[in-house]
Design an enzyme around this catalytic site. Sequence first.
Site, PDB file in Angstrom:
ATOM      1  N   ALA A 249       0.737  -1.383   0.097  1.00 58.24           N
ATOM      2  CA  ALA A 249      -0.025   0.007   0.041  1.00 58.24           C
ATOM      3  C   ALA A 249       1.006   1.222  -0.148  1.00 58.24           C
ATOM      4  O   ALA A 249       0.429   2.448  -0.398  1.00 58.24           O
ATOM      5  CB  ALA A 249      -0.996   0.149   1.321  1.00 58.24           C
ATOM      6  N   THR A 250       2.131   1.274   0.698  1.00 59.22           N
ATOM      7  CA  THR A 250       2.715   2.527   0.622  1.00 59.22           C
ATOM      8  C   THR A 250       3.263   2.820  -0.894  1.00 59.22           C
ATOM      9  O   THR A 250       3.306   4.097  -1.356  1.00 59.22           O
ATOM     10  CB  THR A 250       4.185   2.119   1.472  1.00 59.22           C
TER      11      THR A 250
ATOM     12  N   ASN B  64      -5.575   3.773  10.658  1.00 62.15           N
ATOM     13  CA  ASN B  64      -4.716   2.253  11.140  1.00 62.15           C
ATOM     14  C   ASN B  64      -4.688   2.352  12.621  1.00 62.15           C
ATOM     15  O   ASN B  64      -4.332   1.274  13.084  1.00 62.15           O
ATOM     16  CB  ASN B  64      -3.489   2.493  10.393  1.00 62.15           C
TER      17      ASN B  64
ATOM     18  N   GLN C 136      -6.392  -0.909   5.578  1.00 60.07           N
ATOM     19  CA  GLN C 136      -6.869  -1.516   6.708  1.00 60.07           C
ATOM     20  C   GLN C 136      -8.284  -1.715   6.502  1.00 60.07           C
ATOM     21  O   GLN C 136      -8.805  -2.491   7.337  1.00 60.07           O
ATOM     22  CB  GLN C 136      -6.663  -0.209   7.743  1.00 60.07           C
TER      23      GLN C 136
ATOM     24  N   SER D 191      -3.409  -3.472   0.614  1.00 59.54           N
ATOM     25  CA  SER D 191      -2.275  -4.290   0.694  1.00 59.54           C
ATOM     26  C   SER D 191      -2.665  -5.755   1.309  1.00 59.54           C
ATOM     27  O   SER D 191      -3.863  -5.903   1.853  1.00 59.54           O
ATOM     28  CB  SER D 191      -1.454  -3.589   2.338  1.00 59.54           C
TER      29      SER D 191
ATOM     30  N   HIS E 251      -0.975  -7.969   3.143  1.00 59.62           N
ATOM     31  CA  HIS E 251      -0.526  -8.565   4.528  1.00 59.62           C
ATOM     32  C   HIS E 251      -1.366  -8.016   5.853  1.00 59.62           C
ATOM     33  O   HIS E 251      -1.323  -8.372   7.132  1.00 59.62           O
ATOM     34  CB  HIS E 251       0.855  -8.213   4.983  1.00 59.62           C
TER      35      HIS E 251
ATOM     36  N   THR F 207       9.562  -7.379 -12.546  1.00 58.59           N
ATOM     37  CA  THR F 207       9.259  -8.777 -12.915  1.00 58.59           C
ATOM     38  C   THR F 207       8.276  -9.021 -11.634  1.00 58.59           C
ATOM     39  O   THR F 207       8.275  -8.689 -10.474  1.00 58.59           O
ATOM     40  CB  THR F 207      10.161  -9.696 -12.175  1.00 58.59           C
TER      41      THR F 207
ATOM     42  N   CYS G 261       4.493   1.756  12.061  1.00 60.21           N
ATOM     43  CA  CYS G 261       5.535   2.514  11.167  1.00 60.21           C
ATOM     44  C   CYS G 261       5.877   4.013  11.908  1.00 60.21           C
ATOM     45  O   CYS G 261       6.644   4.882  11.469  1.00 60.21           O
ATOM     46  CB  CYS G 261       5.179   3.266   9.733  1.00 60.21           C
TER      47      CYS G 261
END
Length: 391
Positions: free
Chosen positions: A83-84, A166, A194, A214, A216, A252, A339
């Site tokens: 997402a960043t 978040n 989120q 994202s 994860h 890739t 973060c």
Amino acid sequence: MVTRTRASDLTSSPLAFDHQATTPCAAEVVEAMEPYWCEQWGNPSSRQHRLGLSAAAAVSLARRQLAECLAVEPERVVFTSGATEANNLALLGHARARRRSGDRPGHLISVVTEHHAVLDPLHQLQREGFQLTLLKPGPDGLISPDDLRDAITADTVMVSVMAANNEIGVLQPLAELSAICRQRGITVHSDAAQAFGHIPLDPDALGLDLVSLSAHKLYGPKGIGALVIRPGIDLTPLQWGGGQEQGLRPGTLPAPLIVGFAAAARLTVAERDARSARLQELRDHLLRGLEEQLPQILLNGAQAPRLAHNLNISVPGVNGNRLHRALRPELTCSSGSACSNGSPSHVLQALGRSRQLAEASLRLSLGRSTTEQDVEQAIRVITQAVRALTP
């Protein structure tokens, strides 16, 4: 004096209440990815042989499956490293594209409680000459549509508002905010890292032009995300070389991670309603139990609308560092964004909490594996830690 960490400290299993920082990769997701690490190891761009064609087919299917979860066309999904990167591509890419087609930098609007993955690119654009307005939410963490309307100028080209915060989990009124922007031809971006997999997310129904995702955060692998792009939205790439992903994100394609992302999305969307109902019941039980034992605690952010698995509280009268040290052996949680590098939460301070209260805050986020017994133990652990630190 050097403090050494014992091996037993690293192998013990404290209660897991930090599922907003990341989530464990679901077993079903690991199984879906497994063939593409070794057996089907081809490069999706190498289509002159079976291995490459197999990888390309897997990526194509995963893109379609992910798009179906969002009710969009597959070609609108551009894979990124997370997402960043998606936020950077959306914000920097679109703002610079708009500047290229105009006479001067435009005006950007966001929210002071955004993740730094949004705030930092916006400040970079500010250094490049763009005007930036950061709206301040109310004490409940929510943005007023009237405040957005008042902030818009003739030069406003883009608005970025995250779907679910978040730290405090509140859900912003995206449909109302995007309707205001649509009337004025303003592009709307949302960081939905989120939100996706935890609440219904239909970019078109919400009026969103750019949406960052994202894997994860929804029981998928780390290192993969996506940007969903409405047709007609112009983006300048941030890097060049190879032409993959419509020339917007060369390199890739990681077929195993992409397959895992799609598997995680399908899994979490399928179980979303039942999981959310169960976690909300557990979350509310956690809050009630803490309030009964520690009536001084303060809830941060609106109780609703809010992610079902999020609870954020501040504990007056205790030292935040000492509180987290006391909890660490038995409870995994945080005081803010993963973060933030330990800095006091800018989100809570924007809501009016003091620095001391921001430091003495607990973000408790539940997950698929959280049980009622876990919640009862968390209430006990937190209560004991706070009472031991209270004068």
